[in-house]
Design a protein around this motif. Structure first.
Motif, PDB file in Angstrom:
ATOM      1  N   ALA A 219       0.942  -1.413  -0.017  1.00 55.22           N
ATOM      2  CA  ALA A 219       0.097  -0.086   0.072  1.00 55.22           C
ATOM      3  C   ALA A 219       0.809   1.421   0.023  1.00 55.22           C
ATOM      4  O   ALA A 219       0.682   2.179  -0.780  1.00 55.22           O
ATOM      5  N   ILE A 220       1.927   1.070   0.867  1.00 50.24           N
ATOM      6  CA  ILE A 220       2.873   2.267   0.577  1.00 50.24           C
ATOM      7  C   ILE A 220       3.537   2.690  -0.746  1.00 50.24           C
ATOM      8  O   ILE A 220       3.596   3.619  -1.090  1.00 50.24           O
ATOM      9  N   ILE A 221       3.978   1.577  -1.242  1.00 52.48           N
ATOM     10  CA  ILE A 221       4.492   1.409  -2.660  1.00 52.48           C
ATOM     11  C   ILE A 221       3.560   2.275  -3.589  1.00 52.48           C
ATOM     12  O   ILE A 221       3.861   3.083  -4.263  1.00 52.48           O
ATOM     13  N   GLN A 222       2.316   1.652  -3.359  1.00 48.88           N
ATOM     14  CA  GLN A 222       1.178   2.343  -4.182  1.00 48.88           C
ATOM     15  C   GLN A 222       1.092   3.930  -4.002  1.00 48.88           C
ATOM     16  O   GLN A 222       0.768   4.598  -5.152  1.00 48.88           O
ATOM     17  N   ASP A 223       1.083   4.360  -2.839  1.00 46.69           N
ATOM     18  CA  ASP A 223       0.929   5.766  -2.657  1.00 46.69           C
ATOM     19  C   ASP A 223       2.112   6.454  -3.009  1.00 46.69           C
ATOM     20  O   ASP A 223       2.202   7.763  -3.419  1.00 46.69           O
ATOM     21  N   MET A 224       3.426   5.971  -2.846  1.00 47.57           N
ATOM     22  CA  MET A 224       4.459   6.484  -3.609  1.00 47.57           C
ATOM     23  C   MET A 224       4.400   6.868  -4.948  1.00 47.57           C
ATOM     24  O   MET A 224       5.195   7.604  -5.432  1.00 47.57           O
ATOM     25  N   HIS A 225       3.853   5.690  -5.580  1.00 51.76           N
ATOM     26  CA  HIS A 225       3.604   5.944  -7.121  1.00 51.76           C
ATOM     27  C   HIS A 225       2.778   7.054  -7.290  1.00 51.76           C
ATOM     28  O   HIS A 225       3.020   7.915  -8.210  1.00 51.76           O
ATOM     29  N   ALA A 226       1.689   7.251  -6.656  1.00 49.49           N
ATOM     30  CA  ALA A 226       0.754   8.340  -6.620  1.00 49.49           C
ATOM     31  C   ALA A 226       1.303   9.722  -6.383  1.00 49.49           C
ATOM     32  O   ALA A 226       1.317  10.688  -7.020  1.00 49.49           O
ATOM     33  N   ILE A 227       2.156   9.567  -5.427  1.00 53.96           N
ATOM     34  CA  ILE A 227       3.050  10.808  -5.079  1.00 53.96           C
ATOM     35  C   ILE A 227       3.902  11.450  -5.924  1.00 53.96           C
ATOM     36  O   ILE A 227       4.090  12.674  -6.254  1.00 53.96           O
ATOM     37  N   LEU A 228       4.473  10.465  -6.758  1.00 51.09           N
ATOM     38  CA  LEU A 228       5.514  10.873  -7.865  1.00 51.09           C
ATOM     39  C   LEU A 228       4.638  11.599  -9.029  1.00 51.09           C
ATOM     40  O   LEU A 228       4.987  12.330  -9.874  1.00 51.09           O
TER      41      LEU A 228
ATOM     42  N   ASP B 157       2.088  15.194  -4.088  1.00 48.34           N
ATOM     43  CA  ASP B 157       1.496  15.335  -2.920  1.00 48.34           C
ATOM     44  C   ASP B 157       1.981  14.143  -1.913  1.00 48.34           C
ATOM     45  O   ASP B 157       1.699  12.876  -2.052  1.00 48.34           O
ATOM     46  N   ASN B 158       2.682  14.282  -0.587  1.00 46.53           N
ATOM     47  CA  ASN B 158       3.104  13.393   0.282  1.00 46.53           C
ATOM     48  C   ASN B 158       2.199  13.591   1.634  1.00 46.53           C
ATOM     49  O   ASN B 158       2.815  13.135   2.633  1.00 46.53           O
ATOM     50  N   ALA B 159       1.165  13.819   1.585  1.00 47.16           N
ATOM     51  CA  ALA B 159       0.484  14.264   2.806  1.00 47.16           C
ATOM     52  C   ALA B 159       0.373  13.014   3.880  1.00 47.16           C
ATOM     53  O   ALA B 159       0.794  12.938   5.157  1.00 47.16           O
ATOM     54  N   ASN B 160      -0.080  11.691   3.231  1.00 49.15           N
ATOM     55  CA  ASN B 160      -0.251  10.516   3.828  1.00 49.15           C
ATOM     56  C   ASN B 160       1.245   9.576   3.956  1.00 49.15           C
ATOM     57  O   ASN B 160       1.010   8.500   4.750  1.00 49.15           O
ATOM     58  N   ILE B 161       2.080   9.575   3.464  1.00 50.16           N
ATOM     59  CA  ILE B 161       3.146   8.925   3.145  1.00 50.16           C
ATOM     60  C   ILE B 161       3.841   8.648   4.352  1.00 50.16           C
ATOM     61  O   ILE B 161       4.246   7.475   4.881  1.00 50.16           O
ATOM     62  N   GLN B 162       4.038   9.747   5.403  1.00 52.91           N
ATOM     63  CA  GLN B 162       4.677   9.515   6.319  1.00 52.91           C
ATOM     64  C   GLN B 162       3.936   8.531   7.461  1.00 52.91           C
ATOM     65  O   GLN B 162       4.451   7.591   8.144  1.00 52.91           O
ATOM     66  N   ALA B 163       2.543   8.691   7.531  1.00 54.06           N
ATOM     67  CA  ALA B 163       1.777   7.890   8.651  1.00 54.06           C
ATOM     68  C   ALA B 163       1.886   6.600   7.966  1.00 54.06           C
ATOM     69  O   ALA B 163       1.894   5.563   9.014  1.00 54.06           O
ATOM     70  N   LYS B 164       1.826   6.244   6.630  1.00 60.14           N
ATOM     71  CA  LYS B 164       1.768   4.831   6.372  1.00 60.14           C
ATOM     72  C   LYS B 164       3.130   4.215   6.618  1.00 60.14           C
ATOM     73  O   LYS B 164       3.442   3.011   6.996  1.00 60.14           O
ATOM     74  N   ILE B 165       4.346   4.900   6.405  1.00 61.67           N
ATOM     75  CA  ILE B 165       5.644   4.379   6.690  1.00 61.67           C
ATOM     76  C   ILE B 165       5.692   3.981   8.359  1.00 61.67           C
ATOM     77  O   ILE B 165       6.360   3.079   8.517  1.00 61.67           O
TER      78      ILE B 165
END
Length: 234
Positions: free
Chosen positions: A98-107, A111-119
């Protein structure tokens, strides 16, 4: 006219050999520190537990002394903790996907609003797995035990815990340290975005392989535990 009939015997399934299992465990132990070992190691350990299950079902392993039964009861308890540990690892793999999918979206969005919480969520699961590893590692039995089955179960348990702990540590380092720095750089240059996408895709493939390996190991550990439970109950 006389006819001579020749019987044809089909090859039977090869029985697992205790010495071969020990050799495989030693081979795995020798290379467990290698990062590339984790994916192959999970699958090989799954095969080891399948072989141990065959050993458990042998008629010669149906009678145990009181001391041996005590040792096997300890391993029965540890096997539940191992299964729980493997389940935790499976959760962490799902979280990481799920984190990797969010990272794809960030790129794509920037927008990296939720990535820290998921990590942080993944890190908590990884730490939980590592804590479980340390707890199980403390449960050992005397080296002088003469029951070969007990020795195999102990060696497999110790190696399984070491491999799962190594996997958890390696994934934590890959994600938290290099990936976050790469993500922050990705907003600066398009070239880095392409590089990061490629690395994320590679990590995604690794996670998929680890997930499959952990699932195989999980199922094989359950099967060997059921076989041991049936033997001790008979």
């Amino acid at each position: 006219m006389a006819f001579h009939l020749r019987s044809v015997s089909l090859p039977s399934k090869r029985q697992s050999n205790e010495a071969e299992i020990e050799d495989e465990l030693q081979s795995l132990e020798a290379s467990i520190s290698s990062p590339s070992m984790t994916i192959d190691g999970l699958k090989r350990l799954g095969d080891v537990y399948s072989q141990i299950e065959e050993i458990i079902r042998l008629p010669s392993n149906q009678v145990f002394s009181a001391q041996q039964r005590k040792m096997l009861d300890v391993e029965m308890e540890c096997s539940l903790e191992q299964i729980d540990l493997c389940s935790t690892m499976q959760e962490s793999f799902s979280e990481l996907k799920a984190i990797i999918q969010d990272m794809h979206a960030i790129l794509r969005r920037g927008d990296n609003a939720n990535i820290q919480a998921k990590i942080q969520s993944f890190t908590r699961l990884a730490k939980k797995a590592q804590k479980q590893c340390k707890k199980i590692s403390k449960k050992t039995t005397p080296d002088k035990e003469d029951c070969k089955l007990v020795k195999l179960l102990i060696k497999a348990r110790v190696l399984t815990v070491s491999l799962l702990e190594s996997t958890s540590c390696n994934l934590s380092q890959q994600l938290v340290v290099p990936k976050m720095s790469l993500v922050s750089k990705a907003f600066q240059k398009k070239k880095i975005v392409v590089c990061e996408e490629e690395q994320l895709q590679a990590l995604e493939c690794i996670i998929g392989d680890l997930e499959n390996g952990a699932d195989l190991l999980f199922r094989r550990m359950i099967q060997s535990r059921v076989a041991l439970l049936n033997t001790l109950s008979s």
